[in-house]
Design a protein around this motif. Structure first.
Motif, PDB file in Angstrom:
ATOM      1  N   THR A   1       0.828  -1.210   0.000  1.00  0.00           N
ATOM      2  CA  THR A   1       0.000   0.000   0.000  1.00  0.00           C
ATOM      3  C   THR A   1       0.858   1.254   0.000  1.00  0.00           C
ATOM      4  O   THR A   1       0.593   2.201  -0.746  1.00  0.00           O
ATOM      5  N   THR A   2       1.906   1.252   0.816  1.00  0.00           N
ATOM      6  CA  THR A   2       2.804   2.406   0.869  1.00  0.00           C
ATOM      7  C   THR A   2       3.483   2.624  -0.472  1.00  0.00           C
ATOM      8  O   THR A   2       3.571   3.760  -0.968  1.00  0.00           O
ATOM      9  N   TRP A   3       3.955   1.554  -1.091  1.00  0.00           N
ATOM     10  CA  TRP A   3       4.624   1.670  -2.380  1.00  0.00           C
ATOM     11  C   TRP A   3       3.673   2.183  -3.467  1.00  0.00           C
ATOM     12  O   TRP A   3       4.042   3.037  -4.274  1.00  0.00           O
ATOM     13  N   LEU A   4       2.438   1.666  -3.480  1.00  0.00           N
ATOM     14  CA  LEU A   4       1.471   2.110  -4.490  1.00  0.00           C
ATOM     15  C   LEU A   4       1.119   3.585  -4.318  1.00  0.00           C
ATOM     16  O   LEU A   4       1.008   4.325  -5.301  1.00  0.00           O
ATOM     17  N   HIS A   5       0.942   4.036  -3.088  1.00  0.00           N
ATOM     18  CA  HIS A   5       0.643   5.446  -2.857  1.00  0.00           C
ATOM     19  C   HIS A   5       1.830   6.326  -3.236  1.00  0.00           C
ATOM     20  O   HIS A   5       1.661   7.392  -3.822  1.00  0.00           O
ATOM     21  N   TYR A   6       3.041   5.886  -2.903  1.00  0.00           N
ATOM     22  CA  TYR A   6       4.229   6.648  -3.272  1.00  0.00           C
ATOM     23  C   TYR A   6       4.350   6.739  -4.790  1.00  0.00           C
ATOM     24  O   TYR A   6       4.642   7.792  -5.335  1.00  0.00           O
ATOM     25  N   ARG A   7       4.112   5.615  -5.474  1.00  0.00           N
ATOM     26  CA  ARG A   7       4.235   5.591  -6.924  1.00  0.00           C
ATOM     27  C   ARG A   7       3.196   6.500  -7.587  1.00  0.00           C
ATOM     28  O   ARG A   7       3.509   7.239  -8.506  1.00  0.00           O
ATOM     29  N   SER A   8       1.954   6.461  -7.092  1.00  0.00           N
ATOM     30  CA  SER A   8       0.921   7.309  -7.702  1.00  0.00           C
ATOM     31  C   SER A   8       1.177   8.782  -7.410  1.00  0.00           C
ATOM     32  O   SER A   8       0.960   9.637  -8.266  1.00  0.00           O
TER      33      SER A   8
ATOM     34  N   ARG B   1       4.161  10.132  -6.876  1.00  0.00           N
ATOM     35  CA  ARG B   1       5.340  10.510  -7.657  1.00  0.00           C
ATOM     36  C   ARG B   1       4.977  10.703  -9.118  1.00  0.00           C
ATOM     37  O   ARG B   1       5.452  11.620  -9.769  1.00  0.00           O
ATOM     38  N   ARG B   2       4.114   9.851  -9.626  1.00  0.00           N
ATOM     39  CA  ARG B   2       3.673   9.976 -11.012  1.00  0.00           C
ATOM     40  C   ARG B   2       2.910  11.286 -11.194  1.00  0.00           C
ATOM     41  O   ARG B   2       3.052  11.960 -12.199  1.00  0.00           O
ATOM     42  N   GLY B   3       2.100  11.677 -10.213  1.00  0.00           N
ATOM     43  CA  GLY B   3       1.358  12.930 -10.296  1.00  0.00           C
ATOM     44  C   GLY B   3       2.276  14.130 -10.332  1.00  0.00           C
ATOM     45  O   GLY B   3       2.056  15.086 -11.069  1.00  0.00           O
ATOM     46  N   VAL B   4       3.353  14.106  -9.559  1.00  0.00           N
ATOM     47  CA  VAL B   4       4.313  15.208  -9.557  1.00  0.00           C
ATOM     48  C   VAL B   4       4.994  15.305 -10.910  1.00  0.00           C
ATOM     49  O   VAL B   4       5.163  16.397 -11.451  1.00  0.00           O
ATOM     50  N   ASP B   5       5.377  14.175 -11.481  1.00  0.00           N
ATOM     51  CA  ASP B   5       6.022  14.195 -12.792  1.00  0.00           C
ATOM     52  C   ASP B   5       5.062  14.693 -13.865  1.00  0.00           C
ATOM     53  O   ASP B   5       5.467  15.437 -14.754  1.00  0.00           O
ATOM     54  N   GLU B   6       3.805  14.294 -13.796  1.00  0.00           N
ATOM     55  CA  GLU B   6       2.838  14.748 -14.790  1.00  0.00           C
ATOM     56  C   GLU B   6       2.606  16.244 -14.679  1.00  0.00           C
ATOM     57  O   GLU B   6       2.498  16.936 -15.679  1.00  0.00           O
ATOM     58  N   ILE B   7       2.572  16.759 -13.441  1.00  0.00           N
ATOM     59  CA  ILE B   7       2.411  18.201 -13.265  1.00  0.00           C
ATOM     60  C   ILE B   7       3.622  18.922 -13.823  1.00  0.00           C
ATOM     61  O   ILE B   7       3.506  19.930 -14.507  1.00  0.00           O
ATOM     62  N   ARG B   8       4.797  18.377 -13.543  1.00  0.00           N
ATOM     63  CA  ARG B   8       6.020  18.996 -14.045  1.00  0.00           C
ATOM     64  C   ARG B   8       6.024  18.996 -15.566  1.00  0.00           C
ATOM     65  O   ARG B   8       6.363  19.999 -16.199  1.00  0.00           O
ATOM     66  N   LEU B   9       5.605  17.888 -16.184  1.00  0.00           N
ATOM     67  CA  LEU B   9       5.574  17.824 -17.641  1.00  0.00           C
ATOM     68  C   LEU B   9       4.523  18.760 -18.210  1.00  0.00           C
ATOM     69  O   LEU B   9       4.748  19.388 -19.235  1.00  0.00           O
ATOM     70  N   SER B  10       3.387  18.879 -17.565  1.00  0.00           N
ATOM     71  CA  SER B  10       2.367  19.778 -18.081  1.00  0.00           C
ATOM     72  C   SER B  10       2.812  21.223 -17.970  1.00  0.00           C
ATOM     73  O   SER B  10       2.518  22.043 -18.826  1.00  0.00           O
TER      74      SER B  10
END
Length: 77
Positions: free
Chosen positions: A33-40, A42-51
């Motif tokens: 659960t911790t890994w999945l939340h961290y991954r999601s 982290r993915r959101g931060v990268d998507e915001i950065r890319l946008s």
């Protein structure tokens, strides 16, 4: 009133078996659960950065296409 049908030694063995099974499963579930939340997250931060990078690129392309000369633009044409 009935006495205990199972003595404390047998109850202790039952708890020992139960805990040997349940504690590792709980630890694995918490780690997953911790890994999945961290991954999601982290993915959101990268998507915001890319946008945001995409916005910068599209804004610079708009300046070039519109002949932006570097003056301040207040929104009125």
């Amino acid at each position: 009133m009935h006495l205990l049908l199972v003595n404390l030694y047998e109850f202790g063995l039952f708890l020992r078996i139960l805990l040997w099974i349940s504690v590792p499963l709980i630890v694995v579930a918490l780690l997953l659960t911790t890994w999945l939340h961290y991954r999601s997250r982290r993915r959101g931060v990268d998507e915001i950065r890319l946008s945001m990078e995409g916005m910068e690129l599209s804004a610079s392309a708009g300046r070039i296409a519109c002949g932006y000369s570097g003056e301040a633009y207040d929104g009125r044409d």
